[in-house]
Design a protein around this motif. Sequence first.
Motif, short mmCIF file in Angstrom:
data_model
loop_
_atom_site.label_atom_id
_atom_site.label_comp_id
_atom_site.label_asym_id
_atom_site.label_seq_id
_atom_site.Cartn_x
_atom_site.Cartn_y
_atom_site.Cartn_z
N GLU A 122 -36.16 -91.75 56.22
CA GLU A 122 -37.18 -92.76 55.94
C GLU A 122 -36.58 -94.16 55.91
O GLU A 122 -37.15 -95.12 56.43
N ARG A 123 -35.41 -94.27 55.29
CA ARG A 123 -34.77 -95.59 55.21
C ARG A 123 -34.35 -96.09 56.59
O ARG A 123 -34.38 -97.29 56.85
N LEU A 124 -33.98 -95.16 57.46
CA LEU A 124 -33.58 -95.53 58.83
C LEU A 124 -34.78 -95.76 59.74
O LEU A 124 -34.60 -96.17 60.90
N GLY A 125 -35.96 -95.47 59.26
CA GLY A 125 -37.13 -95.61 60.11
C GLY A 125 -37.16 -94.58 61.23
O GLY A 125 -37.75 -94.82 62.29
N GLY A 126 -36.49 -93.44 60.99
CA GLY A 126 -36.53 -92.36 61.97
C GLY A 126 -35.64 -92.55 63.17
O GLY A 126 -35.77 -91.82 64.17
N LYS A 127 -34.67 -93.47 63.11
CA LYS A 127 -33.76 -93.65 64.24
C LYS A 127 -32.40 -94.13 63.76
O LYS A 127 -32.28 -94.83 62.76
N GLY A 128 -31.37 -93.71 64.50
CA GLY A 128 -30.02 -94.11 64.16
C GLY A 128 -29.04 -92.97 64.34
O GLY A 128 -29.42 -91.83 64.66
N GLU A 129 -27.75 -93.26 64.13
CA GLU A 129 -26.69 -92.26 64.23
C GLU A 129 -26.20 -91.90 62.84
O GLU A 129 -25.78 -92.77 62.07
N VAL A 130 -26.27 -90.60 62.53
CA VAL A 130 -25.97 -90.12 61.18
C VAL A 130 -24.80 -89.15 61.22
O VAL A 130 -24.74 -88.24 62.06
N LEU A 131 -23.90 -89.33 60.28
CA LEU A 131 -22.72 -88.48 60.15
C LEU A 131 -22.86 -87.62 58.90
O LEU A 131 -23.24 -88.11 57.85
N VAL A 170 -36.93 -87.55 66.09
CA VAL A 170 -36.35 -87.52 67.43
C VAL A 170 -35.43 -88.71 67.70
O VAL A 170 -34.58 -88.66 68.58
N GLY A 171 -35.60 -89.77 66.93
CA GLY A 171 -34.77 -90.95 67.14
C GLY A 171 -33.43 -90.91 66.42
O GLY A 171 -32.63 -91.84 66.57
N ILE A 172 -33.18 -89.85 65.65
CA ILE A 172 -31.91 -89.74 64.91
C ILE A 172 -30.95 -88.85 65.68
O ILE A 172 -31.28 -87.74 66.09
N THR A 173 -29.73 -89.36 65.88
CA THR A 173 -28.66 -88.61 66.53
C THR A 173 -27.68 -88.13 65.47
O THR A 173 -27.15 -88.93 64.69
N LEU A 174 -27.44 -86.80 65.43
CA LEU A 174 -26.48 -86.25 64.49
C LEU A 174 -25.10 -86.22 65.13
O LEU A 174 -24.90 -85.63 66.20
N LEU A 175 -24.13 -86.84 64.46
CA LEU A 175 -22.75 -86.80 64.91
C LEU A 175 -22.12 -85.48 64.46
O LEU A 175 -22.64 -84.81 63.56
N PRO A 176 -21.01 -85.04 65.07
CA PRO A 176 -20.41 -83.75 64.74
C PRO A 176 -20.15 -83.59 63.24
O PRO A 176 -19.70 -84.54 62.57
N ASP A 177 -20.44 -82.38 62.71
CA ASP A 177 -20.33 -82.17 61.27
C ASP A 177 -19.59 -80.88 60.92
O ASP A 177 -19.81 -80.29 59.87
N ASP A 178 -18.70 -80.42 61.79
CA ASP A 178 -18.07 -79.12 61.58
C ASP A 178 -16.72 -79.19 60.87
O ASP A 178 -16.09 -78.16 60.64
N GLU A 179 -16.27 -80.37 60.48
CA GLU A 179 -14.97 -80.48 59.82
C GLU A 179 -15.12 -80.33 58.32
O GLU A 179 -15.97 -80.96 57.69
N ASP A 180 -14.28 -79.49 57.71
CA ASP A 180 -14.27 -79.29 56.26
C ASP A 180 -13.50 -80.43 55.61
O ASP A 180 -12.28 -80.53 55.76
N CYS A 181 -14.21 -81.27 54.88
CA CYS A 181 -13.57 -82.41 54.22
C CYS A 181 -13.09 -82.06 52.81
O CYS A 181 -12.66 -82.94 52.05
N GLY A 182 -13.18 -80.77 52.45
CA GLY A 182 -12.55 -80.30 51.21
C GLY A 182 -13.34 -80.49 49.94
O GLY A 182 -12.92 -80.04 48.88
N GLY A 183 -14.48 -81.19 50.01
CA GLY A 183 -15.27 -81.39 48.80
C GLY A 183 -14.58 -82.27 47.77
O GLY A 183 -14.90 -82.21 46.58
N SER A 184 -13.65 -83.13 48.22
CA SER A 184 -12.86 -83.93 47.29
C SER A 184 -12.84 -85.40 47.70
O SER A 184 -13.17 -85.74 48.84
#
Length: 327
Positions: free
Chosen positions: A160-169, A194-208
């Motif tokens: 909602e804040r992005l207005g339904g478009k943008g690149e999100v990590l 449909v206007g939001i592009t998801l960047l790769p999210d498969d890396e484990d950042c460790g929760g820290s």
Amino acid sequence: MSRNSGSPGRATVWPLLRRGRLLLQALSLAATAFTAAEARDLRAIGVLVGDLGNPFFVELGKGVEAAARELAGPDVGVTVRSSGYDLDRQTAQIDEFVKDGIDILILNAVDTTKIEPAVLRARATGMVVVATDVKAAGASATVTSDNRQAGKLACRYMAERLGGKGEVLILNGPPVSSVIERVAGCRSELTASVGITLLPDDEDCGGSLDGGLACMTAMMVKHPHIDGVFTINDPTATGANIAADRAGRKEFFIASVDGSPVAVDLLREPGTRFAATVAQNPRGMAELAVQMGIALFKGEKPAETLIEMPVTLMTADKAKDYTGWGR
């Protein structure tokens, strides 16, 4: 991370605990304190968490200690240990708890599925295992937040804040149910735009914090422009925020899950990129887990063995009345 406490957050977070207690009533579990005679056979409760460097787990451990004293009396022993997100270490700790005669294990599993053999060994000796914060295969019962809803709330706000478009990590985390469900909930909201592009999210950042710092630093090199960042917990978000500060990146905002005091402090800062955190209640979660553990230890059989506590979205406009975790 800070561990601030105070009363302003009660109006927001204590209803979560009250609603959780209603769930226990629906399961026919007694929430009253036990007399010394009723509790005399309960000698020891063990607590294993992913990382005591995370204030959420510190609060969870303190919550178990407080609930154990209240519900089972002052003589019950409580041992809290960190597994460092290491499966072999946690497996060995469970086996040690069996040898030590622990009666109830409050378990924050470091791997939802791979911990099952150790859990089943423990249960075979008569130990009650209550999975807490994340699901654990083979556990006697489970108490968690509604993690899918947490991801949905954070990322619905983001969309909602992005207005339904943008690149999100998405900064992902360890292979546990809470992380998997938060990411799934987040993705379901973001992919609806449909206007939001998801960047790769498969890396484990460790929760820290350190993991968030390292992952965000690397992701900013790969992606010269980012509009929004969802992190699976507040320590990861804090690390990502530090990385962005160091890199001078100001184009994106961050949404997270936990509702920790440090996150709320960041929400209050003028011009902050920290936009939202979905509040959990570790103390309330711990209390419910101990209640359920004692009930199972006494031989009571709940109609259901999974409790998912409600969560609430916390944004900058609400931060002035909230200090984190409802204490």
